[in-house]
Design a protein around this motif. Structure first.
Motif, PDB file in Angstrom:
ATOM      1  N   LYS A   1      74.852  75.598-114.026  1.00  0.00           N
ATOM      2  CA  LYS A   1      74.358  74.780-112.916  1.00  0.00           C
ATOM      3  C   LYS A   1      74.538  73.297-113.184  1.00  0.00           C
ATOM      4  O   LYS A   1      74.630  72.492-112.261  1.00  0.00           O
ATOM      5  CB  LYS A   1      72.876  75.078-112.679  1.00  0.00           C
TER       6      LYS A   1
ATOM      7  N   GLU B   1      78.067  79.094-104.352  1.00  0.00           N
ATOM      8  CA  GLU B   1      76.743  78.510-104.550  1.00  0.00           C
ATOM      9  C   GLU B   1      76.559  77.230-103.740  1.00  0.00           C
ATOM     10  O   GLU B   1      75.449  76.771-103.558  1.00  0.00           O
ATOM     11  CB  GLU B   1      76.543  78.188-106.035  1.00  0.00           C
TER      12      GLU B   1
ATOM     13  N   TYR C   1      71.997  86.301-105.363  1.00  0.00           N
ATOM     14  CA  TYR C   1      70.658  85.933-105.795  1.00  0.00           C
ATOM     15  C   TYR C   1      70.254  84.746-104.949  1.00  0.00           C
ATOM     16  O   TYR C   1      70.857  83.680-105.019  1.00  0.00           O
ATOM     17  CB  TYR C   1      70.672  85.563-107.279  1.00  0.00           C
ATOM     18  N   SER C   2      69.253  84.959-104.105  1.00  0.00           N
ATOM     19  CA  SER C   2      68.861  83.899-103.180  1.00  0.00           C
ATOM     20  C   SER C   2      67.480  83.395-103.542  1.00  0.00           C
ATOM     21  O   SER C   2      66.567  84.169-103.818  1.00  0.00           O
ATOM     22  CB  SER C   2      68.875  84.445-101.753  1.00  0.00           C
ATOM     23  N   THR C   3      67.333  82.071-103.569  1.00  0.00           N
ATOM     24  CA  THR C   3      65.998  81.490-103.755  1.00  0.00           C
ATOM     25  C   THR C   3      65.500  80.914-102.438  1.00  0.00           C
ATOM     26  O   THR C   3      64.711  79.979-102.416  1.00  0.00           O
ATOM     27  CB  THR C   3      66.050  80.377-104.819  1.00  0.00           C
TER      28      THR C   3
ATOM     29  N   GLU D   1      67.197  89.284-103.866  1.00  0.00           N
ATOM     30  CA  GLU D   1      68.507  89.525-104.466  1.00  0.00           C
ATOM     31  C   GLU D   1      69.014  90.863-103.977  1.00  0.00           C
ATOM     32  O   GLU D   1      68.253  91.725-103.537  1.00  0.00           O
ATOM     33  CB  GLU D   1      68.405  89.521-105.987  1.00  0.00           C
TER      34      GLU D   1
ATOM     35  N   GLU E   1      63.990  84.577 -99.883  1.00  0.00           N
ATOM     36  CA  GLU E   1      64.126  84.795-101.313  1.00  0.00           C
ATOM     37  C   GLU E   1      64.428  86.259-101.586  1.00  0.00           C
ATOM     38  O   GLU E   1      63.898  87.133-100.912  1.00  0.00           O
ATOM     39  CB  GLU E   1      62.793  84.427-101.973  1.00  0.00           C
TER      40      GLU E   1
ATOM     41  N   PHE F   1      69.420  79.574-115.039  1.00  0.00           N
ATOM     42  CA  PHE F   1      68.250  78.814-114.596  1.00  0.00           C
ATOM     43  C   PHE F   1      68.048  77.678-115.594  1.00  0.00           C
ATOM     44  O   PHE F   1      67.404  77.863-116.615  1.00  0.00           O
ATOM     45  CB  PHE F   1      67.005  79.701-114.559  1.00  0.00           C
TER      46      PHE F   1
ATOM     47  N   TYR G   1      71.795  81.126-104.393  1.00  0.00           N
ATOM     48  CA  TYR G   1      71.646  80.472-105.691  1.00  0.00           C
ATOM     49  C   TYR G   1      72.774  80.881-106.619  1.00  0.00           C
ATOM     50  O   TYR G   1      73.308  80.068-107.362  1.00  0.00           O
ATOM     51  CB  TYR G   1      70.287  80.837-106.300  1.00  0.00           C
ATOM     52  N   ARG G   2      73.119  82.151-106.565  1.00  0.00           N
ATOM     53  CA  ARG G   2      74.214  82.634-107.412  1.00  0.00           C
ATOM     54  C   ARG G   2      74.852  83.815-106.698  1.00  0.00           C
ATOM     55  O   ARG G   2      74.168  84.676-106.150  1.00  0.00           O
ATOM     56  CB  ARG G   2      73.666  83.107-108.758  1.00  0.00           C
TER      57      ARG G   2
END
Lengths: 349, 571
Positions: free
Chosen positions: B139, B241, B520-522, B503, B501, B60, B528-529
């Protein structure tokens, strides 16, 4: 003077005939091997070049001959080429003492179909056989490659172990025959009406093992070991130089050792044997050709047996091979030697 | 879902003050500060969470501390999984004493994120070469890489700037390793102690791909051994990603290219679980997926058997196995349209229905395959040479299975009945009957037997799937219907598929071990990852230990018995 000239001419003819047969057959055995392997593996094998691939060995030879001659950097060029000579010559020389058939008369001259009937024929065979180790050690060393070096060291270890074993294994038949001349060994088997394999099964099995090991056939092909050593000591050779090693090891040596096995254990050119009673010849209609056909037939059967093993079995590990040689095979040959010495007088009567 | 519950950790809460337990339907996480992470992991290991699954970090860039590290553990006896999380700014204590597999995971995190590990014995890069400067999975690393090298193609050299259109692309490229770089890498991996260092690979028939082994040899005995990975590294996690969920599906094919259907299935099941639509997927699709991935498992094991026998010198078995494999490939091609990289499954079902006659072909295969299998066993299983090459070689104890994070047939060969198809049934595995074969001694021979038996069990599963599918009407749906299309769009091509959102860690039982996806979802259409847990990588990490004091001839037997696929190791 004339006698000498006749001898010279006959010997020259013999040399040419034997060389032509051995090298020609050697090349064509590649096709036999590929066909046998293919049918074991449920596929047709070479089918395109000629009828059922009959011209395939020629095409292969042509391909190998036209390849670029590569030489590894920092290798030793003299030893690199010497290794080839050392591989081919001793293996071919063995055929000098292989008797192909009984003595016959042509144009009033008696001819033995054996190049030199020396009275130490078998010694010569095994002396030449152990020369193979030089070719392999040199090939591995001169290539300047770790894989080649490891492969050649493995092979050297195997040959050193199995030379001892094979020498002790043939002691049995030698005691029974009472001679080292290959021609006389066959003649003695015919006279005694006995194939030595009946009395020497242990020696025969051990001989077969040693033969597989010396020629680098499965299950003893550790010096090649495609998976780990990428064909071992031949890895830096290219073109026909590469082709020569399998030709020598897999075909010429197997042929010569099979021929010696036939001479020692299966009565050379004699037909099927019933122990102590005599010989039955289903091929009697061939007349004087029959012994030659029998000889070729036996050698081919042994060769096919080797092929059958090659395309069925997995491979031993190097330590297991030498272990088998010293711990199992060698004691077995000793036992066989003692037993033979006890029973030999029965044969001699 | 086999996640541990909050009440399992009540006693730990007393011992660790800052411990926060987070319980969600898709995950159970323990949060702790990084100073006490080793103690917590040790306590968890004593509690029975012995099997190490995975470790990595999530980046992050605009938070401080920047990286969230996670450790995945499994309790095989009670069938519970837990994830431990902590925050760090780039330094973490090493867990190499607790799990050897952690050592390799840490090397990967160091390689990809630049995390330093205190107490790590040999912190070298996992995939990139030693002189590489950047950390690709951060990132702030651009997707196209840092173009610093002038590397024109042959066309560009010949034609200069005259190339038009698509041919005329950038001549600047991301750096590639030079020979000196590779030499530095090699020197850093292995200190020569014995006679010669044998470079085994990267291109070598025994390595089953592009792996680079270094053997320090004393005669023919291996004194020490190390592996240099990364020859097939394509940055699949970075791609994940930047791709939509269904677009990433095609990359799962290319990871473990020998079991593409199983990887496909594992990925879509993970996404479905994250979406919470696992129950919406129609029964028919589930049966088809299960059947297809079992076919793929047989296919993959056949390739393993063939190459394994080839490595040990039994050339003929290789062709026998490939002949059967060819038939399987034909079946798969007939159903899905592809042979190797298949991408047949979709989030919500499968791409298309079974074609007419597919079930008959599969039934015919199932009927005759056991006979073939029996023939091969006659040649190999009781063969004295085969036994001498296999029995007692490469023994992996039960403790080692946990210590090295081994899964799949390798773990089962050592007597650990870890099979996700039973432990955490996905798709139709809960509805079919099958057994898990386990070995006794954990040597190469046991792994061989386990894989052979697995093929038989796969046949059983396929048979049951075929029976179930035959009963279903032709018009039964093979793709999920979204209950509320406004809230959740569920198109077959995956475009517009929005994931909330959250994980999840979800895994499937691949032929080479557990293939896990930590997503890992935002929110939005892209994850996201994504951390992929490759079974092959962790199975391979036991190899240097097994190779110690063995000869090179065993190297092929051992490697083939672990059965790694480089596409999955390097990703």
């Amino acid at each position: 003077m004339e006698g000498l000239l006749a001898w010279l001419v006959i010997t020259l003819i013999k040399i040419v005939v034997i060389l032509a047969i051995v090298l020609g057959v050697g090349a064509y055995l590649t096709l036999v091997e590929r066909k046998v392997a293919a049918h074991i593996q449920r596929r047709p094998g070479p089918m395109v070049v000629g009828w059922h691939g009959l011209l395939q060995p020629l095409a292969d030879g042509l391909k190998l001959l036209t390849k670029e001659d590569l030489f590894p950097r920092y290798g030793n060029r003299f030893l690199y080429n010497l290794a080839l000579v050392m591989a081919l010559v001793p293996a071919t020389l063995v055929f000098a003492v292989v008797p192909f058939g009984p003595e016959f008369e042509a144009f009033g001259i008696k001819v033995k179909p054996i190049l030199t009937d020396v009275n130490i024929g078998l010694l010569l065979v095994f002396a030449l056989g152990s020369m193979a180790v030089f070719s392999i050690a040199l090939a591995g060393w001169a290539s300047n490659s770790k894989y080649a070096l490891i492969g050649s060291m493995r092979k050297a270890g195997i040959i050193v172990s199995y030379e001892v074993v094979i020498t002790f294994a043939v002691m049995g038949p030698i005691i029974l025959a009472g001679t080292l001349s290959t021609y006389d060994i066959v003649q003695n088997q015919i006279d005694q009406k006995l194939w030595y394999v009946w009395l020497q099964p242990i020696a025969f099995v051990v001989y077969m093992f040693a033969m597989l090991a010396e020629t680098g056939r499965v299950p003893f092909d550790v010096q090649e070991a495609e998976a780990e050593l990428v064909t071992g000591f031949t890895v830096e050779y290219g073109g026909m130089k590469f082709g020569l090693f399998p030709l020598v090891e897999w075909y010429i040596e197997v042929l010569s050792l099979s021929a010696i096995a036939v001479v020692l254990f299966f009565g050379g050119w004699s037909p099927i044997n019933i122990p102590f009673l005599g010989f039955v010849d289903p091929l009697f209609f061939l007349g004087p050709l029959s012994p030659f056909v029998w000889f070729v037939l036996k050698v081919s059967l042994l060769f096919l047996f080797v092929l059958w093993l090659h395309w069925t079995l997995p491979r031993y590990r190097i330590d297991q091979i030498t272990e088998t040689a010293w711990k199992v095979m060698l004691p077995l040959t000793f036992v066989n030697l003692v037993l033979t010495a006890v029973f030999a007088p029965l044969i001699w009567r | 879902m086999p996640w541990a519950k909050g009440e399992d950790f009540i006693d730990l809460k007393e011992r660790f003050e800052g411990l926060r337990i987070e319980e969600k339907p898709t995950i159970t996480a323990l949060h702790i500060e990084k100073e006490r992470i080793i103690d917590l992991l040790k306590a968890l290991k004593e509690k029975g969470f012995k099997l190490f699954l995975d470790h990595s970090v999530v980046d992050f860039p605009d938070r401080s501390p920047r990286f969230q590290a996670f450790y995945m553990l499994y309790n095989v006896d009670e069938r519970k999984r837990v994830i431990v999380k902590t925050w760090t700014d780039g330094v973490l204590p090493s867990i190499e004493k607790l799990w050897f597999a952690g050592k390799w995971a840490e090397r990967e995190a160091y390689d990809m994120f630049g995390i330093k590990y205190e107490g790590h014995e040999n912190l070298v890069r996992a995939f990139m070469w030693e002189t590489y400067q950047h950390f690709p999975l951060r990132k702030d690393f651009p997707l196209e890489g840092f173009a610093t090298e002038y590397l024109p193609s042959l066309n560009e050299v010949l034609w200069g700037d005259n190339l038009q259109g698509l041919m005329n692309y950038d001549k600047m490229h991301t750096p590639v390793p030079t020979l000196e770089d590779l030499e530095t890498t090699e020197k850093k991996r292995l200190q020569k102690k014995a006679q010669i260092v044998l470079n085994w690979g990267p291109l070598h028939p025994g390595t089953h791909g592009t792996m680079w082994f270094l053997f320090d040899l004393e005669g023919e005995r291996v004194y020490q051994c190390d592996v240099i990975l990364g020859q097939l590294h394509r940055g699949v996690e970075k791609l994940a990603e930047n791709e939509m969920y269904n677009q990433f599906l095609v990359y799962t094919d290319r990871m473990d290219y020998l079991s593409a259907l199983c990887s496909n299935q594992a990925w879509v099941v993970a996404v479905e679980r994250l979406l919470g639509i696992e129950d919406l997927v129609p029964e028919k699709a589930k049966y088809i997926r299960t059947m297809m991935s079992e076919l793929q498992r047989i296919n993959s094991h056949l390739l393993w058997l063939g190459t394994y026998a080839l490595d040990l010198g039994a050339l003929t078995i290789f062709l026998y196995a490939f002949k059967e494999r060819e038939k399987l490939m034909d079946i798969i091609e007939g159903i899905t349209g592809a042979r190797l990289t298949i991408s047949y499954t979709r989030v919500g079902g499968v791409r298309m229905d079974l074609p007419e006659g597919a079930l008959e072909v599969i039934k015919a295969f199932v009927k005759r395959f056991p006979k073939e299998l029996k023939e091969w066993e006659t040649i190999l299983s009781r063969n004295r040479i085969w036994l001498r090459r296999n029995i007692g070689v490469g023994v992996i104890s039960k403790e080692d299975v946990y210590f090295y994070g081994l899964t799949g047939p390798v773990a089962r060969g050592s007597g650990v009945p870890y099979d996700l198809r039973k432990f955490e049934p996905y798709d139709a595995y809960g509805w079919v009957e099958f057994d898990i074969p386990v070995g006794e001694n954990g040597d190469v021979y046991d792994r061989y037997l386990v894989r052979l038996e697995e093929m038989r069990q796969s046949l059983r599963i396929i048979e049951q799937c075929v029976q179930a599918l035959e009963k279903m009407p032709k018009s039964a749906p093979f793709f999920a219907e979204s209950p509320d299309p406004k809230k959740l769009k569920l198109p077959m091509d995956g475009i517009g598929l929005k994931v909330p959102e959250g994980e999840i860690y979800s895994s499937g039982e691949n032929p080479r071990g557990e293939l896990g996806f930590y997503i890992y979802s935002t929110g939005g259409v892209k994850p996201y990852r994504v951390k992929i847990r490759p079974g092959s990588l962790y199975n391979l990490c036991v190899y240097p230990k097994l190779m110690k004091d063995r000869v090179i001839a065993d190297a092929v037997a051992l490697l083939a018995s672990l059965d790694p696929v480089v596409g999955e190791i390097d990703r």
